[in-house]
Design a protein around this motif. Structure first.
Motif, short mmCIF file in Angstrom:
data_model
loop_
_atom_site.label_atom_id
_atom_site.label_comp_id
_atom_site.label_asym_id
_atom_site.label_seq_id
_atom_site.Cartn_x
_atom_site.Cartn_y
_atom_site.Cartn_z
N SER A 63 46.54 41.54 45.49
CA SER A 63 46.17 42.85 44.62
C SER A 63 45.61 42.52 43.36
CB SER A 63 47.06 43.64 44.64
OG SER A 63 48.50 43.10 43.95
N GLY A 64 44.58 43.24 42.92
CA GLY A 64 44.31 42.89 41.53
C GLY A 64 43.77 44.38 40.93
N THR A 65 44.08 44.33 39.49
CA THR A 65 43.92 45.73 38.72
C THR A 65 43.29 45.40 37.53
OG1 THR A 65 44.64 47.89 38.29
CG2 THR A 65 46.21 46.06 37.93
N ASP A 66 42.54 46.22 36.85
CA ASP A 66 41.67 46.09 35.84
C ASP A 66 41.12 47.27 35.35
OD1 ASP A 66 41.38 44.71 33.17
OD2 ASP A 66 40.48 42.81 34.20
N CYS A 92 38.09 43.29 39.04
CA CYS A 92 39.11 43.40 40.05
C CYS A 92 39.06 42.07 41.16
CB CYS A 92 39.53 44.57 40.41
SG CYS A 92 39.97 45.96 39.39
N ASP A 95 38.77 38.67 40.48
CA ASP A 95 39.99 37.74 40.22
C ASP A 95 40.67 37.52 41.32
OD1 ASP A 95 40.14 38.02 37.50
OD2 ASP A 95 41.61 39.73 37.18
N PHE A 160 41.54 49.12 41.24
CA PHE A 160 42.76 48.58 41.94
C PHE A 160 42.09 48.10 43.22
CE2 PHE A 160 45.99 48.54 44.99
CZ PHE A 160 47.06 47.66 44.63
N THR A 161 42.13 46.79 43.51
CA THR A 161 41.75 46.23 45.03
C THR A 161 42.69 45.38 45.48
OG1 THR A 161 40.04 45.00 45.81
CG2 THR A 161 41.04 43.91 43.96
#
Length: 346
Positions: A63-66, A92, A95, A160-161
């Protein structure tokens, strides 16, 4: 939907009917992102996605969020909102690809002072475009009005991914060895980091963002700064299928000095040849306009390198060929060397 209306809530600054209209306007953009695992449920309470793990021994979710940071202020000043969503997706998905994960789906969150449906839909159109570029489904999101906390024209955007990678195929930086080639994947410009410094340097609230600037090839400062962040997912996935990759770094806030070391094990460092770098004119213009020292430039901005990839020296030419075939004119910018200094610019 027409039966849902609260005059009292509207008097407090929140128009729920505007939210419904925004959802209707964005549906066409969301439809562009449909992938095999996506179930249509826009307007529901959760984003549905059917995970296909065929061929994977040990599937691992990543997961990744930004967010986009204060680059959003440039979009507001130019009143151009259809590309800022690309930046949000890029921050996201770029990353999660660093560990080899393929992005599956994305959700966005927009907080605004006033919900103007056409404006929200424009923002989401950029999010959808970013998802298309990344091969991810836009499975949902949220728009929230914050009257009294944000000015009517203000908004913030975050995302968010979730991606997936076979555990055995997660990129292992410990395979890195002295002599490995460090490959630069060019950026499209400033991307989405360092904008607090950029805004200070150019006194952005009072700058003429449209005036052509010779140092920027005749383009206006606003146009150059708003250029969307490049999304590297598809080229990197293609690279991972054909080349042994030892490390990947997404060059974001903190620049070379903070991000490149994250993909290098202890006892090794990256020796970067400054003469090899293809640095867009905007960075020289920033440095000159703000009298910014070289070290600070490389410790704040990507300096024309949006992503670095480390591969065995013997596979460097093949890596460059694969990336070029997938639309990235990558080049070698240095090599891995023994030593405790993580980044050496020479």
């Amino acid at each position: 939907m027409s039966e849902s209306y609260s005059a009292s809530y509207a008097a407090a600054g929140v128009d729920i009917t505007a939210g419904y209209k925004a959802v209707e306007l964005m549906k066409a953009h969301v439809a562009r992102t449909m992938t095999a695992g996506m179930a249509e449920n826009i307007g529901g309470f959760g984003g549905l996605f059917e995970l296909d793990t065929a061929g994977m021994q040990h599937p691992c979710l990543v997961s990744g969020t930004d967010g986009v940071g204060t680059k959003i202020r440039i979009a507001q000043l130019l009143d151009k909102h259809d590309t800022i969503g690309i930046d949000c997706v890029a921050m996201c998905v770029n990353d999660v690809i660093c560990c080899g994960a393929k992005p599956l789906f994305f959700l966005d969150y927009i907080a605004c002072g006033k919900n103007i449906p056409e404006k929200i839909a424009s923002i989401v159109s950029g999010v959808a475009e970013g998802c298309v570029q990344a091969g991810a489904a836009l499975v949902g999101g949220e728009t929230a009005e914050h009257p009294g906390m944000m000015a009517g024209e203000d908004y913030d955007l975050a995302g968010f991914t979730v991606g997936v990678v076979d555990r055995d195929k997660v990129i292992d930086k410990n395979k890195t060895a002295a002599g490995d080639a460090v490959i630069a994947l060019p950026s499209t410009g400033v991307h989405s980091n360092g904008f607090s410094l950029v805004r200070k340097i150019f006194n952005i609230e009072h700058a003429n963002l449209y005036a052509p600037i010779e140092a920027l090839g005749g383009k206006g400062l606003g146009e150059v700064l708003l250029t969307p962040t490049r999304i590297y997912v598809k080229p990197v996935l293609a690279l991972l299928e054909q080349v042994e990759v030892h490390g990947i770094s997404h060059i974001t806030g903190g620049g070379f000095y903070e991000n490149i070391p994250r993909s290098i094990p202890d006892g090794l460092g990256a020796k970067i040849e400054k003469a090899a770098l293809r640095t867009p004119a905007i960075f020289g213009f920033i440095a000159k306009s703000g009298n910014i020292p070289e070290r600070d430039m490389y410790n704040t901005f990507n300096m024309g390198v949006g992503m670095s990839v480390t591969v065995p020296k013997a596979e460097a030419d093949k890596a460059l060929s694969v990336l070029k075939e997938n639309g990235v004119d990558a080049y070698i910018m240095g090599e891995i060397v023994a030593g405790e200094e993580k980044v050496v610019l020479c």
